[in-house]
Write a protein that holds these residues in place. Structure first.
Motif, PDB file in Angstrom:
ATOM      1  N   ASP A  55       8.036   2.078 -12.210  1.00 62.60           N
ATOM      2  CA  ASP A  55       8.431   2.467 -10.852  1.00 62.60           C
ATOM      3  C   ASP A  55       7.411   1.985  -9.825  1.00 62.60           C
ATOM      4  N   GLY A  56       6.123   2.035 -10.196  1.00 61.70           N
ATOM      5  CA  GLY A  56       5.090   1.573  -9.271  1.00 61.70           C
ATOM      6  C   GLY A  56       5.197   0.091  -8.990  1.00 61.70           C
ATOM      7  N   VAL A  57       5.464  -0.684 -10.026  1.00 61.80           N
ATOM      8  CA  VAL A  57       5.624  -2.124  -9.838  1.00 61.80           C
ATOM      9  C   VAL A  57       6.820  -2.424  -8.945  1.00 61.80           C
ATOM     10  N   LEU A  58       7.926  -1.721  -9.176  1.00 61.27           N
ATOM     11  CA  LEU A  58       9.124  -1.943  -8.367  1.00 61.27           C
ATOM     12  C   LEU A  58       8.895  -1.539  -6.908  1.00 61.27           C
ATOM     13  N   LEU A  59       8.194  -0.428  -6.699  1.00 57.65           N
ATOM     14  CA  LEU A  59       7.912   0.015  -5.335  1.00 57.65           C
ATOM     15  C   LEU A  59       7.034  -1.001  -4.595  1.00 57.65           C
ATOM     16  N   CYS A  60       5.986  -1.473  -5.262  1.00 56.53           N
ATOM     17  CA  CYS A  60       5.091  -2.454  -4.623  1.00 56.53           C
ATOM     18  C   CYS A  60       5.808  -3.779  -4.397  1.00 56.53           C
ATOM     19  N   ALA A  61       6.618  -4.194  -5.359  1.00 54.97           N
ATOM     20  CA  ALA A  61       7.336  -5.462  -5.216  1.00 54.97           C
ATOM     21  C   ALA A  61       8.338  -5.398  -4.069  1.00 54.97           C
ATOM     22  N   SER A  62       9.054  -4.281  -3.952  1.00 47.91           N
ATOM     23  CA  SER A  62      10.011  -4.152  -2.851  1.00 47.91           C
ATOM     24  C   SER A  62       9.298  -4.134  -1.505  1.00 47.91           C
ATOM     25  N   MET A  73       0.828  -1.209   0.000  1.00 45.74           N
ATOM     26  CA  MET A  73       0.000   0.000   0.000  1.00 45.74           C
ATOM     27  C   MET A  73       0.858   1.252   0.000  1.00 45.74           C
ATOM     28  N   ALA A  74       1.949   1.249   0.784  1.00 46.48           N
ATOM     29  CA  ALA A  74       2.842   2.400   0.798  1.00 46.48           C
ATOM     30  C   ALA A  74       3.501   2.589  -0.563  1.00 46.48           C
ATOM     31  N   GLY A  75       3.882   1.487  -1.209  1.00 45.85           N
ATOM     32  CA  GLY A  75       4.433   1.581  -2.552  1.00 45.85           C
ATOM     33  C   GLY A  75       3.446   2.184  -3.537  1.00 45.85           C
ATOM     34  N   LEU A  76       2.164   1.812  -3.402  1.00 41.52           N
ATOM     35  CA  LEU A  76       1.129   2.390  -4.257  1.00 41.52           C
ATOM     36  C   LEU A  76       0.977   3.886  -4.019  1.00 41.52           C
ATOM     37  N   VAL A  77       1.062   4.309  -2.742  1.00 40.96           N
ATOM     38  CA  VAL A  77       0.947   5.731  -2.423  1.00 40.96           C
ATOM     39  C   VAL A  77       2.044   6.526  -3.114  1.00 40.96           C
ATOM     40  N   VAL A  78       3.271   6.060  -3.022  1.00 37.39           N
ATOM     41  CA  VAL A  78       4.384   6.762  -3.661  1.00 37.39           C
ATOM     42  C   VAL A  78       4.252   6.709  -5.187  1.00 37.39           C
ATOM     43  N   ALA A  79       3.814   5.579  -5.721  1.00 37.60           N
ATOM     44  CA  ALA A  79       3.658   5.454  -7.166  1.00 37.60           C
ATOM     45  C   ALA A  79       2.587   6.413  -7.686  1.00 37.60           C
ATOM     46  N   THR A 137       3.865   9.883  -7.651  1.00 39.37           N
ATOM     47  CA  THR A 137       4.756  10.117  -8.784  1.00 39.37           C
ATOM     48  C   THR A 137       3.964  10.477 -10.037  1.00 39.37           C
ATOM     49  N   GLY A 138       2.868   9.726 -10.277  1.00 36.21           N
ATOM     50  CA  GLY A 138       2.027  10.043 -11.429  1.00 36.21           C
ATOM     51  C   GLY A 138       1.380  11.404 -11.321  1.00 36.21           C
ATOM     52  N   VAL A 139       0.965  11.782 -10.096  1.00 29.94           N
ATOM     53  CA  VAL A 139       0.358  13.100  -9.886  1.00 29.94           C
ATOM     54  C   VAL A 139       1.397  14.196 -10.115  1.00 29.94           C
ATOM     55  N   ALA A 140       2.612  14.008  -9.594  1.00 23.83           N
ATOM     56  CA  ALA A 140       3.651  15.024  -9.754  1.00 23.83           C
ATOM     57  C   ALA A 140       4.009  15.223 -11.231  1.00 23.83           C
TER      58      ALA A 140
END
Length: 378
Positions: free
Chosen positions: A151-158, A128-134, A137-140
């Protein structure tokens, strides 16, 4: 290895978070130095880099200490990281946003917060935290392209992998701690058993043998001494009956053994919720009390415990005269509901079944079955 040495089993992961935070901040600093001529607000970029540096120091000092890994601190880490990431539209120029190779102001530093969340709360929260950051990133970037998705996939996977590792480390440490406690308890029981065997048990055994030789009233004392010898031996050799909210039914039933009651149980523990174990022991006591009351003083009883995985079965059998057909129905019609309330009622409350098999001349057997879902306290 002592129990005290097992503190936070996820400590190596926290050290990894600290190292990763320092390394990624240095990378973010290098990226800012390279791209600062094109920033539309360089002062804001250096302010964000400075906040990132301060927070890296503060969070690293906190995460290195076990009492510093507070829930609110880890959540604030994610919130602050997201907020700093969202300042990128005010820092990067339009030309830099148009260039897909220009990273956001936080760069890979933003990936550390989801890993900290995963280490503190587990895999689900890490994802969930990885999704928030991902999503941030899309919003920014005001755009969702293949780079943002990657990047979202990598964040969620990590977050998933680190969270699973943290959960596994904690569960393994708890299992080891239970094993160490059991080992310590076993060693203490063995020490007590040796001490008691050298003293009390030998005296009781001698009283029993001598009483049987003398006969008369001494024989009654011999029988009592034999019963106490069996009960004491079962007490010092049985496992601890409680561990947290669970209780070992095997150990509890072993304490019911006497000269006329033989208890057979599996080799390992049969852990159930405490109230379930108490009810099954009470049911067994009631069945044994009925044996003593109705089968006569010379009757013998056998208690058998079976752990079938899907259910737990407790059987109580005696060699008494048995129960005449229709006797329990007549007792219930007369308002005497002892067996129904004490045994069948208790078993029904546990979601199980109680079966009575008896006939004149071939004894009585109660078979109590409790579903294995009772292990979860449901």
């Amino acid at each position: 290895m002592s129990i005290r040495s097992i503190r936070d089993p996820a400590a190596p992961l926290w050290r990894g978070v600290v190292v990763l935070r320092v390394v990624t901040w240095l990378f973010a600093l290098a990226v800012a130095i390279v791209h600062h001529p094109g920033f539309q607000r360089p002062w804001l970029a250096w302010l964000v880099i400075g906040v990132m540096a301060v927070w890296s120091v503060v969070s690293s000092l906190a995460y290195m200490r076990e009492n510093g890994r507070r829930r609110w601190l880890v959540i604030f880490d994610l919130v602050l990281t997201t907020a700093l990431l969202l300042t990128s539209p005010w820092i990067l120029s339009d030309a830099q946003f148009a260039n897909a190779t220009t990273p956001l102001i936080t760069t890979v530093w933003a990936a550390v917060a989801p890993i900290a969340v995963a280490t503190r709360f587990g895999a689900r929260c890490g994802v969930m935290a990885g999704l928030v950051v991902a999503v941030s990133t899309g919003v920014a970037r005001a755009n969702v392209d293949i780079d943002v998705l990657r990047d979202g996939v990598l964040l969620c996977a990590s977050g998933l992998l680190v969270g699973m590792a943290a959960t596994l480390a904690r569960s393994s440490a708890e299992t080891l701690a239970r094993a160490l406690r059991a080992e310590a308890a076993t060693a203490e029981r063995e020490r007590l058993a040796r001490s008691i065997h050298d003293g009390v048990l030998q005296v009781l055994a001698r009283v029993r043998r001598r009483g049987l030789e003398v006969g008369g009233e001494a024989a009654e004392l011999a029988q009592l001494a034999g019963e106490q010898e069996i009960a004491l031996r079962a007490l010092v050799t049985s496992e601890p009956t409680r561990s947290g909210d669970t209780a070992d039914l095997r150990s509890a039933l072993q304490l019911l053994a006497t000269t006329s009651v033989q208890v057979s149980t599996p080799a390992g523990t049969v852990d159930l919720p405490g109230h379930v174990t108490e009810e099954l022991v009470a049911i067994t006591r009631e069945a044994l009390a009925n044996v003593e009351k109705h089968a006569g003083p010379g009757a013998h009883a056998w208690v058998l415990l079976e752990d079938l995985g899907g259910e737990v079965v407790v059987s109580v059998r005696d060699d008494g005269p048995g129960i005449e057909r229709g006797r329990l129905e007549r007792a219930a019609a007369e308002g005497r509901l002892g067996v129904v309330k004490s045994i069948r009622g208790r078993v029904a409350d546990l979601g199980g079944t109680a079966t009575l098999d008896s006939a004149p001349g071939r004894g009585t057997e109660w078979e109590v079955r409790v579903p294995a879902t009772m292990r979860d306290g449901r």
